[in-house]
Design a protein around this motif. Structure first.
Motif: not given
Length: 307
Positions: A127-156
């Motif tokens: 993640a430190k080396l790439v300039s685009c978003p990085l998607l980390v996928v854990p093992a297991g078969r998954r469908s595309l998301p129907k609900r997402m959460v965005f967590s950050a320090d929005f002050r900075t």
């Protein structure tokens, strides 16, 4: 045409990473660049060994193309192959630029340079080396998301990061919850926190979004609990530093199967990487110089006790 750069190893979990990338490529739509870095090719015939590795990748791609996807979708995806000698962290920056990748995908337990570390450690390094978003996928078969959460320090959080997330809306057309955690000591700053959260939500302009301001003295545990409560299938984070990202993938969370390690995590470029402001005219240059200059503290006459 959008481009997904999918970094694979030869573990069983790589099949799940590629299967998730296939679903994204059909929905977005996008082409897929499959990248494999072979750590130690044979000294005698390195090119021949790399060709063998490429054939293994092609076999995996063709098998999943027709087992997982419909014939029409399978034919629609364009695959490209990159098999290189060395380690992933030595090549990933150049490969992202070479193929103009919009998104990089890799497994949570990806093995880099033949070394297996705690789940997520290699992803934190990439993640430190790439300039685009990085998607980390854990093992297991998954469908595309129907609900997402965005967590950050929005002050900075730099607002220049949000357009990169907005560009992914076509791939993830699902409700998005923006959540800001704060410590009990930050209660006097609730108004500023709420303003920063609302500003980020307005700037992002996601079709279906909601904002949440929550008090928690352990934000990482709070993220997992909040995602579990919302039944999120994708967590988006914008870490302020590489150390913060490493704590997110800490081994204790993987050992206890914390909720946020069991769903895909989309890592936005570090919020600490601020884009320099460029002046368009002399007046703007003077304004930027004034903002950068240290401000003198003015006397607080109201605090003086006059005789």
């Amino acid at each position: 045409m959008k481009t997904l750069l999918v970094a694979l190893d030869h573990t069983a979990a790589a099949e799940h990473t590629l299967a998730y990338a296939n679903k994204l490529a059909v929905r977005w739509p996008a082409e897929i660049v499959v990248l494999y870095c072979h750590p130690k090719p044979a000294a005698g015939q390195p090119l021949a060994e790399l060709r063998v590795q490429e054939q293994r990748l092609r076999g995996l791609v063709e098998r999943l193309r027709y087992q997982q996807l419909t014939r029409q979708d399978g034919r629609r995806i364009q695959y490209h192959y990159r098999v290189l000698a060395g380690c992933l962290h030595d090549h990933i920056r150049e490969e992202v630029l070479r193929c103009a990748a919009d998104l990089v995908l890799m497994g949570l337990e990806h093995i880099d340079c033949g070394r297996q570390e705690a789940p997520g450690n290699h992803a934190a390094a990439i993640a430190k080396l790439v300039s685009c978003p990085l998607l980390v996928v854990p093992a297991g078969r998954r469908s595309l998301p129907k609900r997402m959460v965005f967590s950050a320090d929005f002050r900075t959080l730099g607002l220049h990061i949000l357009p990169r997330l907005a560009a992914l809306e076509g791939a993830f057309p699902a409700p998005l919850d923006l959540v800001q955690f704060y410590a009990p000591a930050d209660r006097p700053q609730r108004r500023q926190l709420k303003q920063a959260l609302s500003k980020a939500s307005a700037h992002l302009a996601w079709p279906f979004s909601a904002t949440h301001l929550l008090e928690d003295d352990a934000p990482l545990e709070g993220i997992g609990d909040f995602c579990a409560h919302m039944q999120a299938q994708l967590l988006i984070i914008a870490p302020g530093s590489s150390e913060e990202l490493l704590r997110f993938f800490d081994a204790c969370y993987a050992t206890t199967q914390a909720y946020h390690t069991r769903i895909p995590a989309l890592v936005l470029p570090s919020a600490a990487e601020r884009q320099p402001q460029v002046a368009c005219c002399d007046r703007c240059a003077a304004r930027l110089a004034q903002e950068a200059a240290p401000q003198l503290a003015l006397a607080n006459y109201h605090a003086v006790r006059w005789a």
